[in-house]
Write a protein that holds these residues in place. Structure first.
Motif, PDB file in Angstrom:
ATOM      1  N   ALA A  29       1.644  14.311  -6.399  1.00 53.72           N
ATOM      2  CA  ALA A  29       0.362  13.629  -6.601  1.00 53.72           C
ATOM      3  C   ALA A  29       0.574  12.149  -6.890  1.00 53.72           C
ATOM      4  O   ALA A  29       1.614  11.747  -7.405  1.00 53.72           O
ATOM      5  CB  ALA A  29      -0.393  14.274  -7.753  1.00 53.72           C
ATOM      6  N   ASP A  30      -0.415  11.345  -6.554  1.00 57.70           N
ATOM      7  CA  ASP A  30      -0.417   9.941  -6.929  1.00 57.70           C
ATOM      8  C   ASP A  30      -1.243   9.790  -8.206  1.00 57.70           C
ATOM      9  O   ASP A  30      -2.150  10.573  -8.477  1.00 57.70           O
ATOM     10  CB  ASP A  30      -1.029   9.080  -5.823  1.00 57.70           C
ATOM     11  CG  ASP A  30      -0.858   7.604  -6.123  1.00 57.70           C
ATOM     12  OD1 ASP A  30       0.194   7.062  -5.750  1.00 57.70           O
ATOM     13  OD2 ASP A  30      -1.746   7.006  -6.776  1.00 57.70           O
ATOM     14  N   MET A  31      -0.940   8.720  -8.937  1.00 58.99           N
ATOM     15  CA  MET A  31      -1.643   8.470 -10.196  1.00 58.99           C
ATOM     16  C   MET A  31      -3.161   8.426 -10.009  1.00 58.99           C
ATOM     17  O   MET A  31      -3.919   8.973 -10.805  1.00 58.99           O
ATOM     18  CB  MET A  31      -1.133   7.152 -10.768  1.00 58.99           C
ATOM     19  CG  MET A  31      -1.673   6.816 -12.119  1.00 58.99           C
ATOM     20  SD  MET A  31      -0.719   5.406 -12.737  1.00 58.99           S
ATOM     21  CE  MET A  31      -1.779   4.878 -14.074  1.00 58.99           C
ATOM     22  N   ALA A  32      -3.610   7.792  -8.915  1.00 58.52           N
ATOM     23  CA  ALA A  32      -5.046   7.655  -8.713  1.00 58.52           C
ATOM     24  C   ALA A  32      -5.719   9.018  -8.541  1.00 58.52           C
ATOM     25  O   ALA A  32      -6.885   9.201  -8.891  1.00 58.52           O
ATOM     26  CB  ALA A  32      -5.321   6.772  -7.496  1.00 58.52           C
ATOM     27  N   GLU A  33      -4.961   9.982  -8.009  1.00 56.18           N
ATOM     28  CA  GLU A  33      -5.560  11.309  -7.762  1.00 56.18           C
ATOM     29  C   GLU A  33      -5.729  12.096  -9.048  1.00 56.18           C
ATOM     30  O   GLU A  33      -6.427  13.101  -9.074  1.00 56.18           O
ATOM     31  CB  GLU A  33      -4.663  12.103  -6.802  1.00 56.18           C
ATOM     32  CG  GLU A  33      -4.647  11.512  -5.409  1.00 56.18           C
ATOM     33  CD  GLU A  33      -3.591  12.155  -4.523  1.00 56.18           C
ATOM     34  OE1 GLU A  33      -3.932  12.611  -3.435  1.00 56.18           O
ATOM     35  OE2 GLU A  33      -2.417  12.178  -4.949  1.00 56.18           O
ATOM     36  N   ARG A  56       6.379   9.332  -1.299  1.00 55.67           N
ATOM     37  CA  ARG A  56       6.124   8.444  -2.438  1.00 55.67           C
ATOM     38  C   ARG A  56       7.407   7.676  -2.703  1.00 55.67           C
ATOM     39  O   ARG A  56       8.496   8.242  -2.682  1.00 55.67           O
ATOM     40  CB  ARG A  56       5.734   9.247  -3.684  1.00 55.67           C
ATOM     41  CG  ARG A  56       4.595  10.249  -3.426  1.00 55.67           C
ATOM     42  CD  ARG A  56       3.955  10.687  -4.730  1.00 55.67           C
ATOM     43  NE  ARG A  56       3.352   9.514  -5.351  1.00 55.67           N
ATOM     44  CZ  ARG A  56       3.520   9.134  -6.617  1.00 55.67           C
ATOM     45  NH1 ARG A  56       4.251   9.857  -7.435  1.00 55.67           N
ATOM     46  NH2 ARG A  56       2.957   8.039  -7.070  1.00 55.67           N
ATOM     47  N   ARG A  87       3.707  13.797   2.967  1.00 52.45           N
ATOM     48  CA  ARG A  87       3.445  12.834   1.901  1.00 52.45           C
ATOM     49  C   ARG A  87       4.765  12.200   1.465  1.00 52.45           C
ATOM     50  O   ARG A  87       5.753  12.898   1.235  1.00 52.45           O
ATOM     51  CB  ARG A  87       2.759  13.517   0.728  1.00 52.45           C
ATOM     52  CG  ARG A  87       2.595  12.565  -0.436  1.00 52.45           C
ATOM     53  CD  ARG A  87       1.634  13.074  -1.472  1.00 52.45           C
ATOM     54  NE  ARG A  87       0.254  12.865  -1.055  1.00 52.45           N
ATOM     55  CZ  ARG A  87      -0.741  12.566  -1.913  1.00 52.45           C
ATOM     56  NH1 ARG A  87      -0.497  12.452  -3.190  1.00 52.45           N
ATOM     57  NH2 ARG A  87      -1.963  12.414  -1.473  1.00 52.45           N
ATOM     58  N   LEU A  89      -6.981  10.929 -11.835  1.00 52.24           N
ATOM     59  CA  LEU A  89      -8.063  10.453 -12.688  1.00 52.24           C
ATOM     60  C   LEU A  89      -9.191  11.477 -12.802  1.00 52.24           C
ATOM     61  O   LEU A  89      -9.788  11.631 -13.859  1.00 52.24           O
ATOM     62  CB  LEU A  89      -8.593   9.118 -12.153  1.00 52.24           C
ATOM     63  CG  LEU A  89      -7.530   8.008 -12.085  1.00 52.24           C
ATOM     64  CD1 LEU A  89      -8.054   6.802 -11.318  1.00 52.24           C
ATOM     65  CD2 LEU A  89      -7.102   7.591 -13.487  1.00 52.24           C
ATOM     66  N   THR A 123       2.182   5.560  -2.203  1.00 51.93           N
ATOM     67  CA  THR A 123       2.018   6.904  -1.666  1.00 51.93           C
ATOM     68  C   THR A 123       1.437   6.772  -0.264  1.00 51.93           C
ATOM     69  O   THR A 123       0.416   6.098  -0.075  1.00 51.93           O
ATOM     70  CB  THR A 123       1.066   7.733  -2.545  1.00 51.93           C
ATOM     71  OG1 THR A 123       1.601   7.785  -3.869  1.00 51.93           O
ATOM     72  CG2 THR A 123       0.920   9.147  -2.002  1.00 51.93           C
ATOM     73  N   PRO A 150      -3.985   1.931 -11.060  1.00 48.13           N
ATOM     74  CA  PRO A 150      -3.795   2.796  -9.892  1.00 48.13           C
ATOM     75  C   PRO A 150      -4.977   2.674  -8.944  1.00 48.13           C
ATOM     76  O   PRO A 150      -6.118   2.546  -9.383  1.00 48.13           O
ATOM     77  CB  PRO A 150      -3.738   4.199 -10.510  1.00 48.13           C
ATOM     78  CG  PRO A 150      -4.498   4.091 -11.784  1.00 48.13           C
ATOM     79  CD  PRO A 150      -4.329   2.670 -12.275  1.00 48.13           C
TER      80      PRO A 150
END
Lengths: 310, 286, 266, 583
Positions: A266-270, C179, C177, A272, C228, C68
């Motif tokens: 996961a990315d940090m933005a996801e 990162r 994906r 939130l 990402t 972010p």
């Protein structure tokens, strides 16, 4: 005794945390144990509505004078505290304890500039480095409530020890986890524990300086104490240790879920808007504090799941 | 919770009192006041100087680093480190670290660690104050006992000997005994490299300062006996390592010196050396 | 009407809204900078505000030096280029992104100077820029405050190091994906005495060197920036390569293994 | 407020535009032939030294002792910021642009006519650099579409000359081991040729050639015998003979840094690089000549092989670093023209060599006091030492006997380049008159242990001056005239066909002298000490002069009596451009 406390708690819970009116905190000291009073704050975040009144500062009236624990988020708050204390006792203020470096614990210090203000070395160091910035941010967040508030660094360093004021034996317990230095105070005479940073009760814990592993150890240390009334730093005052369990539950879930999501890519933005289990729904400012915690904790967790590739 | 020794209590209290301006301030620049007011002690340590100050996994570690942390703790302030690349002489280092700052900018530290505590050297550098010796250092010979049976410099067998380049043992052995050893000296950039060569068998012995050779050998010292050596005809066999501040910071030197004395008395200092595998040799009271 | 004429008309409309011609749609975020940014970033190309381009970011920047943000334009279908920008930053453009063989979605972290509209624009093959965005509140200071590496003495030891990982593809388009984090101070040049020093280009490539995604990165990206992306490597690829450079000639080179492919690089 | 943002925006939009469309097409810059012809072309200054031979001579004659009083400033350009110190650079002028390096590894492109900045490159320096002798840079090199310069963290950077965008950046050495780079690169046949500088600490000197297009290494030549060179990634030939003049493994770390760069003679197709002092300082620990330290090396630019060497201070015991530049010139003597080279050495002697084979033709003192040698024997090419002036070896716990030696280790001449005028057939040498107490001592500490094993203090020789600009006749070795300056001279020299000699002083002046008589004919105070090298060129029919101003360099770093003389000189950082307006 126990019954009395329970009754008092009921009254407190029923009272609104903050009454309407222009720029007054309307602080009302509530007795929670013999000689012991608390000003209960809201379970919100800092807003222009609540003026930053989200903490549970308190005081103990001893034969040696009044012991104040935390001074609140602004000079005005400190001054109102002092006036409210004067309605309970005419004894002088003997000493102030500040539990950690977060602004709501000590920005009222100016109102107590004439008495010793004690804190752990790590707290003093943190206030020296970050105090000015935190003060400016509080002006931004709550506005005119802050008028006249300036940082005042605690003047006395304390370590873990037991100190006696009149008939009260206060055990000073240095902890870490919520910040690098969190001072809990157990009144061995009445069994009241001022948790000083590490215990949140129906209010989502804050993590800007947190180390979750150390924090969980600090909770274990408090869990082992004999306590009659637990005054969490934020949220509902209780006669049991349920708030410790709740704080532990939240921190464990938070840490574990972030690690799992990081591992899954996961990315940090996801994160939130990631779902939060239903059992935490009753905690104040849940989503907002969760998002702040993601910001605080994620970068380190993320780094751990990304291996070096060059 | 443990109660802390009274002395430490008093020290911290004094520092806190100063911070609040409870004690009267004297006129002019007072670096102790400045340090306390800033809440930070800036300490210069040598870059890449194991076991005293070096990077391990990115973190700054070592004897000097731990001593500095402990001193700051006793002054009730935080600590920050300024890593110092050794210049051509220690006089350059004093200039860069405490009284003028490096030419590339970045300011000076409040205290510099690992400064030779020697009167003549001090006199030659009036811009700095040397104080607080915390280790008596000397040279030692680590040897492979199979190849070199006696720890005697004068009777070094016909075997290669490792030294750190441009170190005193290097200069001494290059010139000693009419240059007899010159062709057998093997130069390494660092003492750990020389010690690894000893373990691997590339050299039969290593001559270096005792602290460095002890730390580099670690628990392998059992197989490679370490013996103090003297350099006859060259210099005194021991010297002292202390600290330095800028010439106008004597009050800071007193406070730091007191903290070091207290650490010696309560055993903190020897414990720090032990952690890093180094013998602490206290400075005899004269 | 041919394209040149259309462009000229649009330019005229921009310079004098009172003239006839199709006016730009009103900026839903009511930014004071929109009139300046519009020609800077999009020239005379047509723009439309479009909810299909989503920008995910917090309402408040908890850490102004690392906010972010995720921009997603997959709802548009084919996208040729994306621009991520914050209107009120001293350097508005955060990055430009060409999703050559990648989904039009990207996430990273950036420095914010003050409360600002935060937007993503995606150009579809018809030349239209589709713009989505949201307001970001911030205490500020992210661009001019010295980054942490200013205090840390060892940035030079680590600059250009890459940590990265790819995840097995899921979904219909078999997008993988990826990162990655690149160690770099990302100095904006706005802090006195510290020259601008930032990564300006990154390309993610397939095993055969084919570019999958191209990033043109800029000053506002956070120190040690993290990205990402979702790319579509060739079937046999056992690893992806990342190459790039900073504005002082420093190079970035790394290989990110695709561990679920048999015999992938360790 | 809005305007401010607009400026930022424009800047970023421009940067973004450049990035998208790739580097803008650069105008083709100077070719190799242009560089070879630089000494004769008067409309530009393409190389450090105003010609690869580094004579620092311009045939221009509009400015002369009669007209120079009309020389006036046109504009001054500030290097900006707080980085105001140590400007030792020489400007490069090409096609309407001045390229000039500043201290702290900065490079500026400025419009010649207006003084307006075209672009600026600030190198991001790591915190740990430790340049020995201030944060200086001596200049850039221009070739085709790129401009090259070396940085304090020991990198070589190539930038597009029109945009200032970095094309490549290569590490020369590891700055953490004490290396830095300050000299101007030299460009010969498409190769960028550099020396190395830094640490007398466990290093060996090196001359390196890189491909100017890509920055890839072509060859490397170590300066100490016993070390292998490389060519195209493979070992080539060994420098000298192993252990011939060094004991044990000392040759692996013997010093001999080539920190001042070199010169090139197109007639003999030879590079000349000076090499630094040997390590350690105490000469008693390293018996032998210690080749090739404190020498001049003649190197083949094609493969890096050494053609010949001449050692000015064999077995150096005084830090008589021999890096000074060798300037090629035609020596007209007894009706013959000899391909000669001259070098004013740090050790106080002015050497004239046959540059085809390195044979000594003459060596004469260019300062008033030389204690370490009686003379240089022209037959053998070796110094006749004064043995009692070599610092003694330490005995017992005492330091070795201290001697008063002259010149001081800062040199009769240090880095600052001299000039040669084919018109007057004289060399103009910026010299300094100072000596030192020097001793080898048993213990000088470094990181808690010993280091150099030597100590020193610097002392001026005379009450009224240290610096002396001297005109020397290479045919006789005689000093024809001299100008005395109170503070040490630390800047380069320029001479012209108009019979002028220019140099700067720490007191802030750019001065002009009659090249034949030495009479001071013009001066202008730039507001800070001048330690850079002036240049001249012609533009639109007018003769221009440019020099950088900004006190710094190694002198202020030393304490003692010299520091007292220079401590009140203000620092600075600016480029001054002057011209003689049309009548």
């Amino acid at each position: 005794m126990r019954a009395l406390v329970a009754l008092l708690l009921l009254i407190i819970s029923a009272a609104p945390g903050w009454a309407a009116g222009p720029l007054s905190y309307h602080l009302k000291p509530v007795a929670i144990a013999p000689d012991t009073w608390v000003f209960e704050g809201t379970r919100e975040h800092f807003t222009r509505g609540n003026g930053g009144n989200i903490l549970n500062p308190g005081f103990i009236v001893t034969d040696d004078g009044v012991i104040v624990i935390q001074t609140g988020p602004s000079r005005r708050f400190g001054e109102e505290m002092r006036a409210a204390i004067a309605t309970v006792t005419d004894k002088p203020i003997r000493k102030v304890f500040v539990s950690n470096l977060h602004p709501d614990y000590w920005l009222g210090n100016r109102a107590f500039a004439d008495v010793p203000i004690a804190a752990l070395p790590g707290t003093i160091e943190g206030i020296k480095t970050e105090g000015q910035g935190m003060t400016e941010n509080m002006y931004r967040l709550v506005g005119d409530w802050m008028r006249g508030t300036e940082p005042l660094v605690p003047t006395e360093t304390v370590y873990g020890s037991t100190v006696v004021f009149g008939a009260h034996r206060l055990r000073l317990i240095p902890l870490e986890g919520h910040t690098a230095a969190d001072l809990a105070i157990l009144d061995e005479t009445t069994g009241v524990l001022f948790a000083g940073g590490v215990v949140f009760s129906d209010r989502t814990p804050t993590t800007p300086h947190a180390d979750i592993g150390q924090w969980l150890e600090a909770l274990d240390a408090l869990d082992a104490l004999e306590v009659t009334v637990l005054v969490p730093n934020h949220g509902r005052i209780r006669t049991d240790k349920a708030a410790i369990a709740q704080t532990r539950d939240w921190l464990s879930w938070l840490d574990r879920s972030l690690r799992e999501r990081a591992e899954a890519g996961a990315d940090m933005a996801e994160l939130l808007d990631a779902p939060i289990p239903e059992r935490f729904a009753g905690m104040g400012v849940l989503r907002e504090e969760y998002r702040r915690s993601v910001s605080h904790l994620w970068p380190r967790i993320e780094k751990a799941v990304l291996p070096r590739v060059n | 919770m443990t109660a802390f020794p009274t002395r430490r209590h008093l020290l911290s209290f004094a520092a806190a009192a100063l911070a609040a301006g409870v004690l009267p301030r004297r006129a002019g620049a007072r670096p102790l006041d400045d340090v306390v007011a800033a809440g930070r002690l800036m300490v210069a340590v040598y870059r890449d100087n194991p076991p005293f100050s070096h990077r391990k996994g990115g973190a700054l570690v070592g004897v000097d680093v731990d001593i500095a942390r402990a001193i700051a703790g006793r002054l009730g302030v935080g600590v920050e480190f300024m890593e110092l690349t050794a210049g051509e002489t220690v006089s350059d280092d004093l200039r860069n670290a405490v009284w003028r700052g490096p030419v590339v900018g970045g300011g000076v530290a409040d205290v510099m660690m690992h400064v030779p505590y020697q009167k003549e050297f001090g006199l030659r550098n009036p811009e700095a104050v040397l104080f607080g010796p915390y280790q008596r250092e000397g040279f030692a010979l680590a040897r492979n006992p199979m190849r070199m049976t006696q720890p005697m410099l004068a009777s070094l067998p016909d075997e290669p000997v490792g030294v750190e380049i441009d170190s005193i043992p290097d200069f001494y052995l290059l010139g000693a005994f009419g240059g007899r050893l010159r062709d057998r000296l093997v130069h390494y950039m660092t003492i750990p490299e020389a010690v690894e060569a000893l373990v691997k068998g590339d050299v039969a012995a290593v001559v270096a300062t005792q602290s460095q050779v002890e730390a580099a050998l670690g628990d392998r010292a059992a197989g490679f006996p370490i013996t103090p050596v003297t350099f006859p005809g060259m210099m005194a066999s021991n010297w002292d390592i202390g600290m330095a501040v800028k010439e106008n910071s004597r009050d800071l030197a007193y406070a730091v010196g007191d903290a070091v004395t207290a650490m010696l008395e309560d055993g903190t200092l020897p414990a720090i050396f032990r952690t890093h595998g180094v013998t602490h040799n206290a400075i005899p009271v004269e | 009407m041919n394209r040149h004429l259309a462009a000229a008309a649009l330019l005229a409309a921009l310079s004098n809204p009172a003239l006839a011609g199709p006016p730009d749609p009103a900026d839903p975020l009511a930014s004071v900078m929109w009139d300046v940014l519009r020609p800077e970033l999009f020239g005379t190309a047509p723009v439309q505000f479009d909810d299909r381009v989503t920008v995910t970011a917090p309402d408040n920047a908890e850490n102004a030096a690392a906010v972010p943000v995720m921009a997603d334009a997959t709802a548009l279908g084919a996208v040729e280029e994306m621009v991520l920008f914050a209107d009120l930053n001293p350097f508005p453009v955060i990055l430009r992104f060409q999703p050559l063989a990648a989904r039009p979605v990207i996430a990273t972290r950036f420095k914010v100077q003050q409360a600002t509209p935060l937007r993503a624009a995606a150009r579809t093959p018809d030349g239209v820029w589709h713009i989505g965005g949201k307001l970001l509140d911030a205490a500020g200071g992210g661009c001019t405050a010295p980054p942490a590496t200013y205090a840390a003495a060892d940035w030079a030891d680590h600059v250009g190091e890459v940590q990265g990982r790819a995840w097995a593809p899921v979904g219909e388009d078999k997008a993988t994906r990826v990162r990655f984090l690149v160690r770099h101070p990302m100095d904006t040049g706005l802090v006195a005495g510290i020259p601008a020093y930032f990564i300006e280009a990154l390309t993610l490539r397939d095993a055969d060197g084919r570019a999958l995604a191209r990033l043109q990165t800029a000053e506002p990206l956070s120190e040690n920036p993290v990205f990402t992306l979702e790319v579509q490597p060739g079937a046999g690829a056992r690893s992806l390569t990342l190459d790039g450079r900073d504005n002082q000639g420093g190079e970035v080179k790394a290989a990110i293994p695709l561990p679920w492919v048999q015999g992938a690089l360790p | 407020m809005k305007r401010l943002f607009r400026t930022c925006l424009l800047a970023s939009a421009m940067a973004a535009g450049l990035g998208l469309s790739g580097p803008a097409l650069a105008a083709e810059g100077p070719s190799n032939d242009d560089l070879l012809n630089d000494a004769k072309s008067t409309g530009d200054v393409l190389t450090y030294g105003m010609g690869l031979q580094a004579q620092r001579f311009s045939p221009l004659d509009k400015l002369n002792p009669d007209t120079v009083k009309g020389l006036v400033p046109v504009w001054s350009f500030s290097f900006g910021g707080e980085k105001q110190r140590g400007q030792e650079s020489q400007p490069i002028i090409h096609d309407g642009t001045i390229y000039v390096t500043g201290s702290y590894s900065r490079l500026y492109a400025v419009d010649v006519k207006t003084g307006q900045k075209k672009w600026q490159y600030d190198h991001r320096l790591p915190e740990g650099i430790m340049p020995c002798c201030d944060v200086v840079n001596r200049g850039a090199a221009l070739y085709k579409d790129k401009i090259y310069f070396a940085t304090l963290d020991a990198r070589l950077v190539a930038l597009n000359k029109d945009t200032g965008k970095v094309v490549w950046s290569k590490k020369i050495e590891d700055y953490k081991a004490g290396y830095s780079a300050t000299a101007a690169p030299l460009i010969v046949d498409g190769k960028v040729i550099t020396g190395n500088s830094g640490g007398e600490f466990g290093i060996i000197g090196m001359v390196e050639a890189r491909d100017a297009e890509t920055g890839e290494l072509v060859w490397q030549r170590p300066t100490i015998e016993g070390n292998m060179g490389t060519l195209n990634g493979k070992e080539s030939t060994m420098t000298g003979v192993m252990n011939a003049s060094w004991s044990g493994d000392l040759y692996k770390t013997g010093g001999g840094a080539t920190w001042l760069g070199g010169t090139y003679d197109p007639e003999t197709k030879t590079l000349f690089f000076g090499t630094g002092n040997p390590a350690p300082w105490n000469s008693h620990l390293r018996p032998g000549d210690n080749l090739y330290t404190s020498s001049t090396l003649a190197i083949d630019p094609a493969n890096g092989d050494i053609k010949w060497h001449y050692q000015t201070t064999p077995h150096d015991g005084w830090d008589f670093d021999g890096v000074n530049e060798l300037v090629s010139f035609d020596l007209k003597k007894d009706g013959q023209t000899i391909k000669a080279g001259a070098k004013a050495d740090r050790n106080g002697f002015f050497y004239v060599l046959d540059r085809t084979n390195g044979k000594l033709l003459s060596a004469s003192p260019f300062v008033t006091k030389i204690t370490w040698a009686k003379e240089i024997d022209v037959k053998t090419g070796r110094p006749v030492y004064n043995d009692d002036n070599r610092p003694g070896t330490p005995v017992g716990a005492e330091k070795g006997n201290s001697v008063f030696a002259a010149p001081a280790f800062l040199g009769a001449k240090n880095w600052m380049p001299m000039a040669y005028s084919p018109a007057t057939e004289l060399f103009y040498v910026p010299a300094n008159e100072w000596g030192m107490d020097i001793w080898n001592e048993p213990i000088t500490y470094k990181k808690g242990a010993a280091y150099l094993g030597a100590g020193f203090t610097i002392k001026p020789l005379y009450d009224d001056y240290i610096g002396a600009l001297r005109a020397i006749d290479p045919k006789t070795g005689k000093i024809v005239w001299e100008y005395k300056n109170p503070a040490p001279l630390w800047g380069g020299v320029l001479t012209t066909g108009g019979n002028l000699v220019f140099t700067g002083t720490p007191e802030g002046y750019l001065k002009a002298f009659d090249a034949k008589s030495g009479k001071e004919v013009w001066k202008f105070n730039t507001g800070s000490g001048v330690v850079g090298s002036p240049v001249t060129w012609e533009q639109d029919g007018e003769q221009y002069v440019a020099v950088v101003s900004g006190w710094g360099g190694a002198v202020p770093l030393w304490g003692g009596d010299v520091a007292k003389l220079v401590k009140d000189i203000n620092q600075g950082g600016s480029l001054w451009v002057f011209k003689l307006p049309k009548a």
